[in-house]
Motif scaffolding. Sequence first.
Motif, PDB file in Angstrom:
ATOM      1  N   ALA A   2       6.183  10.032  -5.095  1.00  0.00           N
ATOM      2  CA  ALA A   2       8.109   9.855  -5.049  1.00  0.00           C
ATOM      3  C   ALA A   2       8.880  11.021  -5.622  1.00  0.00           C
ATOM      4  CB  ALA A   2       8.124   8.441  -5.631  1.00  0.00           C
ATOM      5  N   GLU A   3       8.753  11.176  -6.855  1.00  0.00           N
ATOM      6  CA  GLU A   3       9.179  11.590  -7.442  1.00  0.00           C
ATOM      7  C   GLU A   3       9.603  13.279  -7.353  1.00  0.00           C
ATOM      8  OE1 GLU A   3       9.165   9.698 -12.419  1.00  0.00           O
ATOM      9  OE2 GLU A   3       7.748  11.127 -11.624  1.00  0.00           O
ATOM     10  N   LEU A   4       7.996  13.892  -7.009  1.00  0.00           N
ATOM     11  CA  LEU A   4       7.915  15.033  -6.308  1.00  0.00           C
ATOM     12  C   LEU A   4       8.724  15.340  -4.769  1.00  0.00           C
ATOM     13  CD1 LEU A   4       6.678  17.962  -5.757  1.00  0.00           C
ATOM     14  CD2 LEU A   4       4.755  16.821  -4.587  1.00  0.00           C
ATOM     15  N   SER A   5       8.684  13.962  -4.431  1.00  0.00           N
ATOM     16  CA  SER A   5       9.383  13.970  -3.617  1.00  0.00           C
ATOM     17  C   SER A   5      10.965  14.761  -3.054  1.00  0.00           C
ATOM     18  CB  SER A   5       9.176  12.897  -2.308  1.00  0.00           C
ATOM     19  OG  SER A   5       7.532  12.869  -1.486  1.00  0.00           O
ATOM     20  N   ASP A   6      11.629  12.591  -4.408  1.00  0.00           N
ATOM     21  CA  ASP A   6      12.944  13.260  -4.450  1.00  0.00           C
ATOM     22  C   ASP A   6      13.289  14.658  -5.590  1.00  0.00           C
ATOM     23  OD1 ASP A   6      12.723  10.504  -3.824  1.00  0.00           O
ATOM     24  OD2 ASP A   6      12.886   9.928  -5.984  1.00  0.00           O
ATOM     25  N   ALA A   7      12.390  15.394  -6.074  1.00  0.00           N
ATOM     26  CA  ALA A   7      13.001  16.854  -6.427  1.00  0.00           C
ATOM     27  C   ALA A   7      13.355  17.290  -5.247  1.00  0.00           C
ATOM     28  CB  ALA A   7      11.813  17.072  -7.492  1.00  0.00           C
ATOM     29  N   ALA A   8      12.032  17.177  -4.579  1.00  0.00           N
ATOM     30  CA  ALA A   8      12.938  18.402  -3.629  1.00  0.00           C
ATOM     31  C   ALA A   8      13.543  18.464  -2.726  1.00  0.00           C
ATOM     32  CB  ALA A   8      11.087  18.749  -2.292  1.00  0.00           C
TER      33      ALA A   8
ATOM     34  N   GLN B  30       0.540  -1.491   0.047  1.00  0.00           N
ATOM     35  CA  GLN B  30       0.417  -0.340   0.578  1.00  0.00           C
ATOM     36  C   GLN B  30       0.530   1.009  -0.279  1.00  0.00           C
ATOM     37  OE1 GLN B  30      -3.095   0.314  -0.739  1.00  0.00           O
ATOM     38  NE2 GLN B  30      -2.694   1.810  -0.616  1.00  0.00           N
ATOM     39  N   THR B  31       1.796   1.168   0.731  1.00  0.00           N
ATOM     40  CA  THR B  31       3.006   2.182   1.030  1.00  0.00           C
ATOM     41  C   THR B  31       3.259   2.912  -0.728  1.00  0.00           C
ATOM     42  OG1 THR B  31       3.872   1.965   3.284  1.00  0.00           O
ATOM     43  CG2 THR B  31       5.186   3.190   2.039  1.00  0.00           C
ATOM     44  N   HIS B  32       3.611   1.786  -1.301  1.00  0.00           N
ATOM     45  CA  HIS B  32       4.358   1.482  -2.688  1.00  0.00           C
ATOM     46  C   HIS B  32       3.419   2.071  -2.823  1.00  0.00           C
ATOM     47  CE1 HIS B  32       6.194   0.268  -6.316  1.00  0.00           C
ATOM     48  NE2 HIS B  32       7.669   0.669  -5.262  1.00  0.00           N
ATOM     49  N   ALA B  33       2.661   1.404  -3.335  1.00  0.00           N
ATOM     50  CA  ALA B  33       1.225   2.116  -4.234  1.00  0.00           C
ATOM     51  C   ALA B  33       1.154   4.269  -3.878  1.00  0.00           C
ATOM     52  CB  ALA B  33      -0.119   1.874  -3.824  1.00  0.00           C
ATOM     53  N   ASP B  34       1.162   4.335  -2.708  1.00  0.00           N
ATOM     54  CA  ASP B  34       0.504   5.814  -2.338  1.00  0.00           C
ATOM     55  C   ASP B  34       2.104   6.823  -2.885  1.00  0.00           C
ATOM     56  OD1 ASP B  34      -1.961   5.346  -1.261  1.00  0.00           O
ATOM     57  OD2 ASP B  34      -0.445   4.897   0.704  1.00  0.00           O
ATOM     58  N   LEU B  35       3.010   5.564  -2.911  1.00  0.00           N
ATOM     59  CA  LEU B  35       4.455   7.249  -3.345  1.00  0.00           C
ATOM     60  C   LEU B  35       4.738   6.788  -4.509  1.00  0.00           C
ATOM     61  CD1 LEU B  35       7.826   5.055  -1.184  1.00  0.00           C
ATOM     62  CD2 LEU B  35       6.066   7.359  -0.673  1.00  0.00           C
ATOM     63  N   ASN B  36       3.772   5.759  -5.994  1.00  0.00           N
ATOM     64  CA  ASN B  36       3.786   5.706  -7.285  1.00  0.00           C
ATOM     65  C   ASN B  36       2.574   6.332  -7.969  1.00  0.00           C
ATOM     66  OD1 ASN B  36       6.756   4.890  -7.865  1.00  0.00           O
ATOM     67  ND2 ASN B  36       5.752   2.989  -6.705  1.00  0.00           N
ATOM     68  N   ARG B  37       1.544   6.635  -6.796  1.00  0.00           N
ATOM     69  CA  ARG B  37       0.435   7.432  -7.744  1.00  0.00           C
ATOM     70  C   ARG B  37       0.755   9.108  -8.196  1.00  0.00           C
ATOM     71  NH1 ARG B  37      -0.614  11.015  -4.128  1.00  0.00           N
ATOM     72  NH2 ARG B  37      -0.923  11.215  -1.994  1.00  0.00           N
ATOM     73  N   VAL B  38      -0.080   9.969  -8.918  1.00  0.00           N
ATOM     74  CA  VAL B  38       0.303  10.768  -9.825  1.00  0.00           C
ATOM     75  C   VAL B  38       0.314  12.082  -8.135  1.00  0.00           C
ATOM     76  CG1 VAL B  38      -0.224  12.336 -11.074  1.00  0.00           C
ATOM     77  CG2 VAL B  38      -0.422   9.802 -11.876  1.00  0.00           C
ATOM     78  N   ALA B  39       1.080  12.786  -8.745  1.00  0.00           N
ATOM     79  CA  ALA B  39       0.611  13.824  -7.271  1.00  0.00           C
ATOM     80  C   ALA B  39       0.298  14.575  -7.366  1.00  0.00           C
ATOM     81  CB  ALA B  39       2.588  14.784  -6.987  1.00  0.00           C
ATOM     82  N   THR B  40      -0.853  14.647  -6.921  1.00  0.00           N
ATOM     83  CA  THR B  40      -1.907  15.598  -6.658  1.00  0.00           C
ATOM     84  C   THR B  40      -1.959  17.351  -6.338  1.00  0.00           C
ATOM     85  OG1 THR B  40      -2.248  16.058  -5.020  1.00  0.00           O
ATOM     86  CG2 THR B  40      -3.848  13.914  -6.277  1.00  0.00           C
ATOM     87  N   ARG B  41      -2.305  18.158  -6.655  1.00  0.00           N
ATOM     88  CA  ARG B  41      -2.009  20.251  -6.434  1.00  0.00           C
ATOM     89  C   ARG B  41      -1.875  19.553  -5.082  1.00  0.00           C
ATOM     90  NH1 ARG B  41      -3.566  24.520  -8.738  1.00  0.00           N
ATOM     91  NH2 ARG B  41      -4.131  23.297 -10.220  1.00  0.00           N
ATOM     92  N   ASP B  42      -2.593  19.002  -3.772  1.00  0.00           N
ATOM     93  CA  ASP B  42      -2.652  19.442  -2.395  1.00  0.00           C
ATOM     94  C   ASP B  42      -1.571  18.856  -2.248  1.00  0.00           C
ATOM     95  OD1 ASP B  42      -4.828  20.504  -2.002  1.00  0.00           O
ATOM     96  OD2 ASP B  42      -6.036  18.501  -2.273  1.00  0.00           O
ATOM     97  N   ASP B  43      -0.614  17.921  -2.776  1.00  0.00           N
ATOM     98  CA  ASP B  43       0.730  17.237  -2.621  1.00  0.00           C
ATOM     99  C   ASP B  43       1.184  18.125  -2.623  1.00  0.00           C
ATOM    100  OD1 ASP B  43      -0.120  14.319  -1.871  1.00  0.00           O
ATOM    101  OD2 ASP B  43      -0.423  13.981  -4.382  1.00  0.00           O
ATOM    102  N   ILE B  44       1.514  18.683  -3.687  1.00  0.00           N
ATOM    103  CA  ILE B  44       2.332  19.770  -4.454  1.00  0.00           C
ATOM    104  C   ILE B  44       2.428  21.136  -3.097  1.00  0.00           C
ATOM    105  CG2 ILE B  44       2.996  21.593  -5.686  1.00  0.00           C
ATOM    106  CD1 ILE B  44       1.992  19.590  -8.078  1.00  0.00           C
TER     107      ILE B  44
END
Length: 80
Positions: A43-49, A6-20
């Motif tokens: 995950a990609e958004l977090s890595d970029a940050a 579940q955690t892996h699936a959550d990290l790989n979902r497309v980031a939303t405006r709220d996530d950003i």
Amino acid sequence: MDTQDQTHADLNRVATRDDIRRVLGDIDDSLVVKILSKQPSFAELSDAAIWVRGDGDLIAREQQELSARAFEVAEMLARD
């Protein structure tokens, strides 16, 4: 599905405006739209940050490289 899956699936979902907003804070709406257009995963958004904050060694320690999408987002953030 177990917790790890579940955690892996959550990290790989497309980031939303709220996530950003949650990950990057109060950034300009035009930058949010540009980031959304790249459709990074959470995950990609977090890595970029992490990378833009200068903590790229944390990613390297995991023996990972930035994905192409994370790199694009990091470039956008660095320019802003």
